[in-house]
Scaffold this motif. Structure first.
Motif, PDB file in Angstrom:
ATOM      1  N   ALA A  18       5.599   0.785  -2.569  1.00 54.61           N
ATOM      2  CA  ALA A  18       5.289  -0.294  -1.633  1.00 54.61           C
ATOM      3  C   ALA A  18       4.462  -1.369  -2.332  1.00 54.61           C
ATOM      4  O   ALA A  18       3.582  -1.079  -3.139  1.00 54.61           O
ATOM      5  CB  ALA A  18       4.516   0.260  -0.435  1.00 54.61           C
ATOM      6  N   TRP A  40      -1.835  -4.662   3.446  1.00 56.94           N
ATOM      7  CA  TRP A  40      -0.511  -4.773   4.043  1.00 56.94           C
ATOM      8  C   TRP A  40       0.526  -4.739   2.925  1.00 56.94           C
ATOM      9  O   TRP A  40       0.197  -4.855   1.746  1.00 56.94           O
ATOM     10  CB  TRP A  40      -0.381  -6.045   4.876  1.00 56.94           C
ATOM     11  CG  TRP A  40      -0.413  -7.329   4.091  1.00 56.94           C
ATOM     12  CD1 TRP A  40       0.649  -8.051   3.614  1.00 56.94           C
ATOM     13  CD2 TRP A  40      -1.585  -8.077   3.700  1.00 56.94           C
ATOM     14  NE1 TRP A  40       0.229  -9.173   2.956  1.00 56.94           N
ATOM     15  CE2 TRP A  40      -1.132  -9.223   2.992  1.00 56.94           C
ATOM     16  CE3 TRP A  40      -2.963  -7.882   3.869  1.00 56.94           C
ATOM     17  CZ2 TRP A  40      -2.017 -10.154   2.464  1.00 56.94           C
ATOM     18  CZ3 TRP A  40      -3.840  -8.812   3.340  1.00 56.94           C
ATOM     19  CH2 TRP A  40      -3.361  -9.927   2.652  1.00 56.94           C
ATOM     20  N   ASP A  41       1.786  -4.593   3.334  1.00 60.90           N
ATOM     21  CA  ASP A  41       2.896  -4.537   2.383  1.00 60.90           C
ATOM     22  C   ASP A  41       3.501  -5.932   2.261  1.00 60.90           C
ATOM     23  O   ASP A  41       4.075  -6.452   3.217  1.00 60.90           O
ATOM     24  CB  ASP A  41       3.936  -3.526   2.876  1.00 60.90           C
ATOM     25  CG  ASP A  41       5.053  -3.302   1.854  1.00 60.90           C
ATOM     26  OD1 ASP A  41       5.146  -4.085   0.888  1.00 60.90           O
ATOM     27  OD2 ASP A  41       5.832  -2.351   2.037  1.00 60.90           O
ATOM     28  N   LYS A  44       7.179  -6.753   3.407  1.00 56.93           N
ATOM     29  CA  LYS A  44       7.567  -6.882   4.809  1.00 56.93           C
ATOM     30  C   LYS A  44       7.530  -8.359   5.194  1.00 56.93           C
ATOM     31  O   LYS A  44       6.490  -9.008   5.136  1.00 56.93           O
ATOM     32  CB  LYS A  44       6.620  -6.085   5.710  1.00 56.93           C
ATOM     33  CG  LYS A  44       6.493  -4.623   5.328  1.00 56.93           C
ATOM     34  CD  LYS A  44       7.773  -3.852   5.574  1.00 56.93           C
ATOM     35  CE  LYS A  44       7.578  -2.371   5.271  1.00 56.93           C
ATOM     36  NZ  LYS A  44       8.791  -1.580   5.457  1.00 56.93           N
ATOM     37  N   ASP A  46       8.564  -9.938   8.299  1.00 53.62           N
ATOM     38  CA  ASP A  46       8.223 -10.314   9.662  1.00 53.62           C
ATOM     39  C   ASP A  46       6.762 -10.013   9.956  1.00 53.62           C
ATOM     40  O   ASP A  46       6.090  -9.284   9.225  1.00 53.62           O
ATOM     41  CB  ASP A  46       9.113  -9.549  10.647  1.00 53.62           C
ATOM     42  CG  ASP A  46      10.588  -9.891  10.453  1.00 53.62           C
ATOM     43  OD1 ASP A  46      10.872 -11.027  10.013  1.00 53.62           O
ATOM     44  OD2 ASP A  46      11.429  -9.023  10.727  1.00 53.62           O
ATOM     45  N   GLN A  48       3.782  -8.142  11.491  1.00 59.52           N
ATOM     46  CA  GLN A  48       3.639  -6.704  11.639  1.00 59.52           C
ATOM     47  C   GLN A  48       2.615  -6.368  12.719  1.00 59.52           C
ATOM     48  O   GLN A  48       1.673  -7.129  12.951  1.00 59.52           O
ATOM     49  CB  GLN A  48       3.171  -6.098  10.312  1.00 59.52           C
ATOM     50  CG  GLN A  48       4.031  -6.432   9.116  1.00 59.52           C
ATOM     51  CD  GLN A  48       3.339  -6.077   7.808  1.00 59.52           C
ATOM     52  OE1 GLN A  48       2.266  -5.487   7.786  1.00 59.52           O
ATOM     53  NE2 GLN A  48       3.963  -6.442   6.703  1.00 59.52           N
ATOM     54  N   GLY A  75       4.381  -0.117   7.115  1.00 65.45           N
ATOM     55  CA  GLY A  75       4.752  -1.397   7.701  1.00 65.45           C
ATOM     56  C   GLY A  75       3.734  -2.015   8.628  1.00 65.45           C
ATOM     57  O   GLY A  75       4.010  -3.025   9.277  1.00 65.45           O
ATOM     58  N   TYR A  76       2.550  -1.446   8.694  1.00 59.21           N
ATOM     59  CA  TYR A  76       1.480  -2.016   9.508  1.00 59.21           C
ATOM     60  C   TYR A  76       0.516  -2.798   8.629  1.00 59.21           C
ATOM     61  O   TYR A  76       0.352  -2.494   7.443  1.00 59.21           O
ATOM     62  CB  TYR A  76       0.699  -0.912  10.239  1.00 59.21           C
ATOM     63  CG  TYR A  76       1.556  -0.050  11.131  1.00 59.21           C
ATOM     64  CD1 TYR A  76       1.983  -0.511  12.370  1.00 59.21           C
ATOM     65  CD2 TYR A  76       1.968   1.220  10.728  1.00 59.21           C
ATOM     66  CE1 TYR A  76       2.780   0.268  13.193  1.00 59.21           C
ATOM     67  CE2 TYR A  76       2.771   2.008  11.534  1.00 59.21           C
ATOM     68  CZ  TYR A  76       3.170   1.521  12.768  1.00 59.21           C
ATOM     69  OH  TYR A  76       3.978   2.288  13.573  1.00 59.21           O
TER      70      TYR A  76
END
Length: 261
Positions: A18, A40-41, A44, A46, A48, A75-76
């Motif tokens: 990730a 955070w990732d 990703k 969009d 989250q 994904g958070y």
């Protein structure tokens, strides 16, 4: 990374690839500077959901940060919250008790610091401000439960081995968050009476809640360092790998439900 935290990462991490972005963040609550950890990732695209992670009474340490990283891998956007100010933490029970009491003995202080962290998380460009949850461990578990009792606008809260006793029980119709309590059935700090009172309180308040007891688990059952810390401080705390795994899965199931509605 300590051996226990490395083990935690290897057991629970869905991907070691990730693209995590980690950032130490300063923010204010009144006159106090708080030092949180935001992760955070980057992969990703969009917005989250956001999750606040409230630490044990030891303070904002590597364990709380690791839990935040685990959430980011899923994904958070996660913010490990600083409830004591200046990022204070300790592995000595006497210090931890002093830190905790400096918050809980001052009316409104925990709420002020929690809400400051929540505002910071909601303001992140990659966060869906309408999808915020909170989890907490030990002191942090009690903290997130109290935020739910007060009607703070959260989708869900999950308390891991947190105290259930409160002087301000939830009022009917006030609780907005779905509540998940993950408790060690052999936790000497959580009495049968407090469980009965909590369940009665939630029922009278009309809250949507779930209470789970893990047989054989004692206080601190999610923390791989609990055995070491318990021995050093003469505390009845210990890690339980199976209860840790099951409780994390229960939390994720709760999040899947509330965030996909």
């Amino acid at each position: 990374m300590k051996l226990g935290l490395l083990l935690l990462a290897l057991i629970f991490s869905p991907s070691l690839q990730a693209a995590l972005h980690e950032e130490n963040v300063d923010y204010q609550a009144g006159d106090t500077t708080l030092k949180g950890y935001l992760v955070w990732d980057d992969a990703k695209g969009d917005k989250q959901p956001g999750v606040l992670v409230v630490h044990e009474w030891w303070g904002l340490n590597d364990y709380a940060r690791q839990r935040a990283r685990m959430l980011a891998e899923l994904g958070y956007t996660a913010l490990a919250v600083d409830m004591y100010g200046d990022g204070k933490s300790s592995e000595h029970a006497s210090d931890a008790a002093g830190f905790m009491n400096s918050v809980v003995e001052h009316a409104g202080l925990a709420t002020q610091r929690f809400l400051a962290a929540k505002t910071l998380l909601e303001q992140q460009p990659g966060v869906d401000a309408g999808k915020i949850a909170a989890i907490g461990y030990c002191f942090g578990g009690a903290t997130v439960l109290n935020m739910a009792r007060m009607g703070v606008d959260l989708a869900a809260v999950a308390s891991f081995h947190g105290n259930l006793v409160t002087k301000t029980p939830a009022e009917p119709g006030k609780v907005k968050a779905q509540i998940l309590v993950l408790n060690g059935a052999d936790d000497g700090f959580v009495t049968a009476e407090s469980i009965t009172n909590f369940e009665r309180e939630m029922t009278l308040a009309g809250a949507k809640y779930r209470f789970v007891n893990y047989p054989g688990a004692v206080h601190g059952f999610t923390n791989p360092d609990a055995d070491r810390l318990g021995k050093a401080n003469h505390l009845p705390i210990a890690y339980n790998a199976e209860a840790d795994k099951q409780s994390w899965a229960a939390m994720l199931a709760l999040f899947d439900g509330v965030f996909k509605q």
